[in-house]
Design an enzyme around this catalytic site. Structure first.
Site, PDB file in Angstrom:
ATOM      1  N   GLU A 111      35.248  46.226  54.604  1.00  0.00           N
ATOM      2  CA  GLU A 111      36.101  45.066  54.887  1.00  0.00           C
ATOM      3  C   GLU A 111      35.358  43.934  55.595  1.00  0.00           C
ATOM      4  OE1 GLU A 111      39.501  46.548  57.056  1.00  0.00           O
ATOM      5  OE2 GLU A 111      40.367  47.448  55.272  1.00  0.00           O
ATOM      6  N   GLU A 129      41.199  52.764  50.828  1.00  0.00           N
ATOM      7  CA  GLU A 129      42.075  52.921  52.001  1.00  0.00           C
ATOM      8  C   GLU A 129      43.474  52.463  51.644  1.00  0.00           C
ATOM      9  OE1 GLU A 129      41.197  50.930  55.679  1.00  0.00           O
ATOM     10  OE2 GLU A 129      39.137  51.640  55.734  1.00  0.00           O
TER      11      GLU A 129
HETATM   12  O1  IFM Z   1      41.792  51.430  60.997  1.00  0.00           O
HETATM   13  C1  IFM Z   1      41.518  50.428  60.071  1.00  0.00           C
HETATM   14  C2  IFM Z   1      40.187  50.671  59.396  1.00  0.00           C
HETATM   15  O2  IFM Z   1      39.152  50.783  60.292  1.00  0.00           O
HETATM   16  C3  IFM Z   1      39.873  49.526  58.443  1.00  0.00           C
HETATM   17  N1  IFM Z   1      40.972  49.275  57.552  1.00  0.00           N
HETATM   18  C4  IFM Z   1      42.301  49.168  58.102  1.00  0.00           C
HETATM   19  C5  IFM Z   1      42.588  50.352  59.011  1.00  0.00           C
HETATM   20  C6  IFM Z   1      44.007  50.249  59.604  1.00  0.00           C
HETATM   21  O3  IFM Z   1      44.136  49.090  60.348  1.00  0.00           O
END
Ligand code: IFM
Length: 455
Positions: free
Chosen positions: A169, A365
């Site tokens: 990200e 994710e």
């Molecule tokens: O916890 C985070 C992760 O580190 C990166 N993506 C979003 C998740 C939830 O906020």
């Protein structure tokens, strides 16, 4: 009864969980680990809502054999985790810490021994503090520092790790860390943000090239935060604002990697990036990734805002959207978001020779934080389970319409340290009782166990 079966996703669809080093490992002062920007940030008063830190976290550093076994127990195949740069190169470059490498060798051994695939993220935000002291992502030299780190990791683990993600990200760590100051290293302003963006985009492609050169048979990807952007109103100004917001939220790092350059037509303020460009950079930003990691949690509803310089866009607060449900993060639950993003990511035109620009998409994710209660040693997390099932239904919808989505990784395996929010939001399929470090497989994890056991 869920309206789908495991087989509906196809025999090769990948199921798994994702974690990040700083959020779970703890052991921040053990075995020669260097200091990261998150150690510094969490120990600076006022930065973390709950004044907590990742010093101990889930103690994964010592409990990894048991924790990884939960992935097997849930009948999943992919163990996605990140490497802590300061564990491997305590000063960020130069001296390699053999004990740091050993730890990840053990994690990889355990993963393979359980019949799981290790999927490794190289950078999930824990920059060595020694490099931040030299300017961090704002210093162009970071492209070489990061390259050195990728060299070390790919040579150490490339014989057994075949799935790699370069960055986690980049929009989030540059916006929150270098524009808004809400995450480490806590810098604010375009003068920090813009160079950080350009150097991270260069490092993203350079990392891909190093992995390609060093790891035979590697599947190389990188991951992008995304939120489907809608204009809150019909006016031209509102639509322009939504377009600029979408450029930053969903295209800023993806499009350069795909060989399309920065999305400056959609967000003209991004022309300011030209100040940091050197000859040949636009070509260097491109890399032919084997897969794109899509990470999403919510949509963005956006209106025109004359006070937000650059995008002129402001996101309508989630609580003001009249949604039925908000998560513990205050995020609106709106499952169609994942479907619309999959369609958007898959819609890029092919390369001139006809090969697709986005070949495979993995949801690297997705998941939700809801307050969990332990009752008689169990956690009945019905809301999390519904969130996941509703999102999976939308993933399947996109796949049925031809989107090459080939995997779904839940954020997260364990409840963990949620950055500036501290430990309060729980995202895990496995509950962590922090004082005792006891684990409990939640109902959502039990559901995966049964669902994935089906033929
Ligand atoms: O916890 C985070 C992760 O580190 C990166 N993506 C979003 C998740 C939830 O906020």
């Amino acid at each position: 009864m869920t309206p789908f079966h495991k087989r509906d996703f196809g025999p090769h669809f990948l199921w798994g969980t994702a974690t990040a080093a700083y959020q779970i490992e703890g052991a921040v002062r053990e075995d020669g680990r260097g200091v990261s920007i998150w150690d510094t940030f969490t120990h600076t008063p006022g930065k973390i809502k709950t004044a907590e830190n990742g010093d101990v976290a889930c103690d994964f550093y010592h409990r990894y054999p048991e924790d990884i076994a939960y992935i097997r127990q849930m009948n999943m195949r992919v163990h996605r985790f990140s490497l802590a740069w300061p564990r491997i190169l305590p000063e960020g470059r130069g001296r390699v810490n053999p004990k740091g490498l050993d730890f990840y060798h053990r994690v990889i051994d355990r993963t393979l021994e359980l019949g799981l695939e290790p999927w490794v993220t190289l950078y999930h935000w824990d920059l060595p503090q020694a490099l931040e002291d030299k300017g961090g992502w704002t210093n162009r030299e970071i492209v070489a520092w990061f390259g050195e780190y990728v060299e070390v990791c790919s040579r150490a683990f490339g014989d057994r790790v075949k799935h790699w993600m370069v960055l986690n990200e980049p929009t989030v760590f540059t916006v929150l860390g270098y524009l808004q100051g809400r995450h480490a290293p806590g810098r604010r302003g375009l003068a920090h943000f813009l160079p950080a963006v350009h150097h991270a985009a260069l490092a993203q492609a350079e990392g891909g090239r190093i992995l390609r050169a060093n790891v035979a048979g590697a599947q190389i990807g990188t991951t992008f935060s995304a939120s489907y952007v809608e204009s809150a109103g019909p006016t031209w100004l509102s639509r322009m604002a939504a377009m600029a917001y979408d450029a930053v939220a969903n295209r800023l790092f993806l499009e350069p990697a795909l060989g399309l350059g920065y999305p400056w037509r959609r967000a003209p303020f991004l022309h300011l990036l030209r100040r940091y460009l050197r000859p040949g950079d636009l070509e260097r930003l491109a890399f032919d990734f084997d897969f794109v990691g899509l990470q999403t949690y919510f949509r963005s509803l956006v209106r025109f805002d004359p006070f937000t310089l650059g995008t002129w866009a402001q996101e309508i607060p989630h609580a003001e959207r009249g949604s039925q449900e908000l998560t513990e993060m205050g995020w609106e639950v709106w499952p169609e978001n994942i479907y619309l993003l999959l369609k958007q990511f898959a819609a890029y035109p092919p390369y001139p020779d006809g090969t697709p620009r986005v070949r495979r998409i993995i949801i690297t994710e997705n998941g939700a934080a809801f307050p969990d209660v332990v009752e008689d040693g169990q956690v009945h997390d019905a809301k999390r389970l519904k969130y996941i099932q509703d999102h999976l239904a939308q993933v399947l919808r996109a796949q049925r319409e031809g989107v090459p989505v080939e995997g779904y990784l839940v954020w997260s395996l364990l409840d963990n340290f949620e950055w500036a929010e501290g430990y309060r939001p729980r995202f895990g399929l496995v509950y962590v009782d922090y004082p005792s470090q006891r684990r409990i497989l939640k109902d959502s994890g039990r559901w995966f166990q049964e669902f994935l056991a089906e033929d």
